[in-house]
Write an enzyme that holds these catalytic residues in place. Structure first.
Site, PDB file in Angstrom:
ATOM      1  N   HIS A 209       0.687  -1.445  -0.106  1.00 44.05           N
ATOM      2  CA  HIS A 209      -0.025  -0.019   0.051  1.00 44.05           C
ATOM      3  C   HIS A 209       0.786   1.302  -0.140  1.00 44.05           C
ATOM      4  O   HIS A 209       0.251   2.365  -0.192  1.00 44.05           O
ATOM      5  CB  HIS A 209      -0.966   0.120   1.328  1.00 44.05           C
ATOM      6  CG  HIS A 209      -0.202   0.090   2.523  1.00 44.05           C
ATOM      7  ND1 HIS A 209       0.394  -0.636   3.327  1.00 44.05           N
ATOM      8  CD2 HIS A 209      -0.044   1.517   3.186  1.00 44.05           C
ATOM      9  CE1 HIS A 209       1.383  -0.034   4.231  1.00 44.05           C
ATOM     10  NE2 HIS A 209       0.721   1.324   4.372  1.00 44.05           N
TER      11      HIS A 209
HETATM   12  C1  UD1 Z   1      -1.380   6.189   5.231  1.00 40.48           C
HETATM   13  C2  UD1 Z   1       0.084   6.622   5.757  1.00 40.48           C
HETATM   14  C3  UD1 Z   1       0.786   5.550   5.455  1.00 40.48           C
HETATM   15  C4  UD1 Z   1       0.418   4.387   6.133  1.00 40.48           C
HETATM   16  C5  UD1 Z   1      -0.812   3.819   5.905  1.00 40.48           C
HETATM   17  C6  UD1 Z   1      -1.548   2.785   6.835  1.00 40.48           C
HETATM   18  C7  UD1 Z   1       0.504   8.941   5.092  1.00 40.48           C
HETATM   19  C8  UD1 Z   1       0.896  10.012   4.067  1.00 40.48           C
HETATM   20  N1  UD1 Z   1       0.544   7.858   4.436  1.00 40.48           N
HETATM   21  O1  UD1 Z   1      -1.384   5.826   3.958  1.00 40.48           O
HETATM   22  O2  UD1 Z   1       2.174   6.056   6.034  1.00 40.48           O
HETATM   23  O3  UD1 Z   1       1.306   3.257   6.127  1.00 40.48           O
HETATM   24  O4  UD1 Z   1      -1.809   5.066   6.048  1.00 40.48           O
HETATM   25  O5  UD1 Z   1      -2.340   2.164   6.186  1.00 40.48           O
HETATM   26  O6  UD1 Z   1      -0.190   9.319   5.978  1.00 40.48           O
HETATM   27  N2  UD1 Z   1      -8.881   5.103   1.572  1.00 40.48           N
HETATM   28  C9  UD1 Z   1     -10.095   4.623   1.741  1.00 40.48           C
HETATM   29  N3  UD1 Z   1     -10.719   4.363   2.818  1.00 40.48           N
HETATM   30  C10 UD1 Z   1      -9.901   4.905   3.780  1.00 40.48           C
HETATM   31  C11 UD1 Z   1      -8.667   5.809   3.867  1.00 40.48           C
HETATM   32  C12 UD1 Z   1      -8.094   5.621   2.647  1.00 40.48           C
HETATM   33  O7  UD1 Z   1     -10.697   3.963   0.563  1.00 40.48           O
HETATM   34  O8  UD1 Z   1     -10.531   4.614   5.077  1.00 40.48           O
HETATM   35  C13 UD1 Z   1      -8.166   5.217   0.178  1.00 40.48           C
HETATM   36  C14 UD1 Z   1      -8.482   6.446  -0.585  1.00 40.48           C
HETATM   37  O9  UD1 Z   1      -8.616   6.230  -1.867  1.00 40.48           O
HETATM   38  C15 UD1 Z   1      -7.366   7.395  -0.280  1.00 40.48           C
HETATM   39  C16 UD1 Z   1      -6.076   6.317  -0.396  1.00 40.48           C
HETATM   40  O10 UD1 Z   1      -6.768   5.289   0.384  1.00 40.48           O
HETATM   41  O11 UD1 Z   1      -7.115   8.272  -1.300  1.00 40.48           O
HETATM   42  C17 UD1 Z   1      -5.006   6.741   0.347  1.00 40.48           C
HETATM   43  O12 UD1 Z   1      -5.289   7.138   1.508  1.00 40.48           O
HETATM   44  P1  UD1 Z   1      -4.398   8.182   2.560  1.00 40.48           P
HETATM   45  O13 UD1 Z   1      -5.006   8.447   3.900  1.00 40.48           O
HETATM   46  O14 UD1 Z   1      -3.727   9.274   1.659  1.00 40.48           O
HETATM   47  O15 UD1 Z   1      -3.006   7.241   2.713  1.00 40.48           O
HETATM   48  P2  UD1 Z   1      -2.667   5.682   2.913  1.00 40.48           P
HETATM   49  O16 UD1 Z   1      -2.225   5.216   1.672  1.00 40.48           O
HETATM   50  O17 UD1 Z   1      -3.873   5.123   3.721  1.00 40.48           O
HETATM   51  N1  UDP Z   2      -3.049  -5.069   9.187  1.00 37.69           N
HETATM   52  C1  UDP Z   2      -4.326  -5.413   9.216  1.00 37.69           C
HETATM   53  N2  UDP Z   2      -5.393  -6.066   8.087  1.00 37.69           N
HETATM   54  C2  UDP Z   2      -4.631  -6.128   6.916  1.00 37.69           C
HETATM   55  C3  UDP Z   2      -3.257  -5.642   6.605  1.00 37.69           C
HETATM   56  C4  UDP Z   2      -2.780  -4.978   7.941  1.00 37.69           C
HETATM   57  O1  UDP Z   2      -5.014  -5.665  10.350  1.00 37.69           O
HETATM   58  O2  UDP Z   2      -5.214  -6.673   5.898  1.00 37.69           O
HETATM   59  C5  UDP Z   2      -2.522  -4.555  10.427  1.00 37.69           C
HETATM   60  C6  UDP Z   2      -1.007  -5.229  10.725  1.00 37.69           C
HETATM   61  O3  UDP Z   2      -1.398  -6.352  11.677  1.00 37.69           O
HETATM   62  C7  UDP Z   2      -0.427  -4.346  11.178  1.00 37.69           C
HETATM   63  C8  UDP Z   2      -0.997  -3.103  10.704  1.00 37.69           C
HETATM   64  O4  UDP Z   2      -2.008  -3.044   9.990  1.00 37.69           O
HETATM   65  O5  UDP Z   2      -0.519  -4.199  12.656  1.00 37.69           O
HETATM   66  C9  UDP Z   2       0.042  -2.308   9.599  1.00 37.69           C
HETATM   67  O6  UDP Z   2      -0.574  -1.253   9.120  1.00 37.69           O
HETATM   68  P1  UDP Z   2      -0.402  -0.815   7.574  1.00 37.69           P
HETATM   69  O7  UDP Z   2       0.301  -2.069   6.689  1.00 37.69           O
HETATM   70  O8  UDP Z   2      -1.784  -0.292   7.108  1.00 37.69           O
HETATM   71  O9  UDP Z   2       0.472   0.491   7.608  1.00 37.69           O
HETATM   72  P2  UDP Z   2       2.239   0.488   8.118  1.00 37.69           P
HETATM   73  O10 UDP Z   2       2.603  -0.056   9.067  1.00 37.69           O
HETATM   74  O11 UDP Z   2       2.882   0.544   6.777  1.00 37.69           O
HETATM   75  O12 UDP Z   2       2.287   2.150   8.172  1.00 37.69           O
END
Ligand code: UD1
Ligand code: UDP
Length: 374
Positions: A209
Site C-alpha cells: 500500500h
Molecule cells: C496512510 C499513511 C501511510 C500508512 C498507511 C497505513 C500518510 C502519508 N500515509 O497511507 O504511511 O502506512 O496510512 O495504512 O499518512 N482510502 C479509503 N478508505 C480509507 C482511507 C483511505 O478508501 O479509510 C483510500 C482513498 O482512496 C485514499 C487512499 O486510500 O485516497 C489513500 O489514503 P491516505 O490516507 O492518503 O493514505 P494511505 O495510503 O492510507
Molecule cells: N493489518 C490488518 N489487516 C490487513 C493488513 C494489515 O489488520 O489487511 C494490520 C497489521 O497487523 C499491522 C498494521 O495493520 O499491525 C500495519 O498497518 P499498515 O500496513 O496499513 O501500515 P504501516 O505499518 O505500513 O504504516
C-alpha cells in the site's frame, strides 16, 4: 496529568492500543482521543476499535482522504480547535502518517508537550512522505519513545540528546495481547474454505500500500508480476488483502485484470484478528508495510520486503527479513533465501511491556523508575 491522543490510521489505532489500555488500567480518567479520520472505511478503522475494545474517540474530525497539503491542513485546523478547548498537558502521537505530523505540529505551536511513540525510525529516503513526517515530528517532540537502540542512535546523530526513552515497540504488546485471542476465535472469524487454507499453512501472504509502490505504474506492475511469479513458481495460493489505495491504483493503471490468476486470491482488508492468523500460518509474507515487517519478525514468519529501503533494519539484521527492490532485485531468489532460513531469529522490538513503560513515563514523569531496558 491530562493526555490527548491523536490517531488517524489503521497502524496508529493498533500501536496505540497498548498505551490506551494502560491509561485505563492506571485509572487515568483524564485522557481523550482525537481521531482525524484519515482512515474512515470500516475495514481500516472501526473494526479495530471494536476488536481491540477501545473507547470511542471524544473527537472525530472527519478529515478523510485528500492531497497531502489539504489533508494535513484540515487536520491541523481541527486538532488545534480541540486542543485550545481541552488544553491537555501532553499530546501523544504515533508513527509517521500525516495524522502524526498534524498532531505534533498543532500541539507544539500551542506550547503543549508532544510525545512521539516510535521515534527515531529512518529510511533515509526523503522521497517517502513517511520519512518527512517522522523526521519533523521527532524534532518537535518533548518525549521521544525510541523502540530500539538503532532508533535511539538515529536521533542522537541528528543532535537530539535529551528525553529519548528506549521502551521497545508497542507492536509487540499488541501482537502478544491479541494473537491468542485471534487463535481462539479463528473458527468464527474465517469461513470454512479459508480456514482450511489457513490451517494448511501452505500459502503466501501479501500486503502492498505504500505510495512509493502504488503511485508509480512501473513499480506497481513489477510488484504484480513478481507476486504472480512467486505463486506460479511454487504453485501455491497467494492471499492478498487489498488496501483501498492499491485497489484504486491497480484499476487506474489497468493492472487489475493481470491479478486474475488461479493462484491469487484477493481479499478485503482484514480485521486485526484475521490478519494476525493469516500472518502466523503463512509460509512467507511479502509486504511493503512497516507494521507487517515487525509482526512477521515477532511471529517468526519469513518476510520479503518489496522496497528499496526499510526503516526497520533490525528485521534484516536478525535475519527475519530481506529487501528486494522490484526494479533491480530477483524476487524468487529472495523468497528462496528466506524459505531456507531457520526461523530462530531474535525479536528485536522488546518484551511486550512498551505500553506500560510509556504510560508510566507520561503519568509519573520523566524519571519513572521503570528500567531503560527492553
Ligand atoms: C496512510 C499513511 C501511510 C500508512 C498507511 C497505513 C500518510 C502519508 N500515509 O497511507 O504511511 O502506512 O496510512 O495504512 O499518512 N482510502 C479509503 N478508505 C480509507 C482511507 C483511505 O478508501 O479509510 C483510500 C482513498 O482512496 C485514499 C487512499 O486510500 O485516497 C489513500 O489514503 P491516505 O490516507 O492518503 O493514505 P494511505 O495510503 O492510507
Ligand atoms: N493489518 C490488518 N489487516 C490487513 C493488513 C494489515 O489488520 O489487511 C494490520 C497489521 O497487523 C499491522 C498494521 O495493520 O499491525 C500495519 O498497518 P499498515 O500496513 O496499513 O501500515 P504501516 O505499518 O505500513 O504504516
Amino acid at each position: 496529568m491530562k493526555i490527548g491522543i491523536v490517531l488517524g490510521t489503521r497502524p496508529e489505532i493498533i500501536k496505540l492500543s497498548p498505551i490506551i489500555r494502560k491509561l485505563e488500567e492506571f485509572k487515568n480518567n483524564d485522557y481523550f482521543i482525537i481521531h482525524t479520520n484519515q482512515h474512515y472505511s470500516k475495514s481500516l478503522d472501526s473494526i479495530f476499535f471494536k476488536e481491540l475494545n477501545l473507547p470511542k474517540p471524544r473527537y472525530n474530525l472527519g478529515v478523510g482522504s485528500a492531497s497531502h497539503g489539504k489533508q494535513t491542513g484540515k487536520m491541523l485546523e481541527g486538532i488545534e480547535r480541540v486542543l485550545i478547548k481541552e488544553r491537555p498537558d501532553i499530546v501523544v502521537v504515533q508513527g509517521d502518517t500525516n495524522s502524526t505530523l498534524a498532531g505534533a505540529l498543532a500541539s507544539s505551536k500551542l506550547g503543549i508537550e508532544v510525545a512521539h511513540v516510535e521515534a527515531g525510525l529512518r529510511s533515509y529516503d526523503r522521497s517517502m512522505p513517511e520519512e518527512i513526517n517522522r523526521v519533523l515530528t521527532d524534532h518537535i517532540s518533548n518525549y521521544l519513545f525510541a523502540p530500539t537502540e538503532v532508533a535511539r542512535e538515529n536521533l542522537r546523530r541528528e543532535g537530539i540528546e535529551e528525553n529519548i526513552f528506549l521502551v521497545g515497540n508497542t507492536i509487540v504488546d499488541a501482537t502478544l495481547e491479541n494473537i491468542e485471542i485471534a487463535e481462539e476465535r479463528k473458527e468464527e472469524i474465517f469461513e470454512e474454505d479459508m480456514l482450511e487454507v489457513v490451517k494448511g499453512g501452505d500459502y503466501f501472504l501479501v500486503t502492498i500500500h505504500r505510495a512509493e509502490n502504488t503511485d508509480n505504474r512501473e513499480r506497481l506492475k513489477g510488484i504484480v508480476e513478481g507476486i504472480l511469479k512467486v505463486g506460479e513458481y511454487y504453485d501455491k495460493t497467494v492471499l492478498f488483502p487489498l488496501h483501498p489505495r492499491t485497489e484504486k491504483k491497480l484499476k487506474e493503471y489497468n493492472l487489475w485484470d493481470t491479478l486474475k490468476n488461479k493462484n491469487i486470491e484477493i481479499l478485503e482488508p482484514a480485521g486485526y484478528f484475521k490478519f494476525l492468523i493469516l500472518e502466523r500460518y503463512a509460509k512467507l509474507i511479502l509486504t511493503d508495510s512497516g507494521g507487517v515487517q515487525e509482526e512477521a519478525c515477532i511471529l517468526k514468519v519469513p518476510c520479503v520486503t518489496l522496497r528499496r529501503s526499510t526503516e526497520r533494519p533490525e528485521t534484516l539484521e536478525v535475519g527475519g527479513n530481506i529487501l528486494v527492490d522490484i526494479e533491480k532485485g530477483d524476487i524468487l531468489e529472495a523468497v528462496d533465501i528466506m524459505l531456507k532460513r531457520d526461523r530462530n531469529w531474535r525479536n528485536p522490538f522488546g518484551d511486550g511491556r512498551s505500553g506500560e513503560r510509556i504510560a508510566r513515563i507520561l503519568l509519573e514523569g520523566r524519571n519513572s523508575p521503570l528500567e531503560d531496558k527492553i
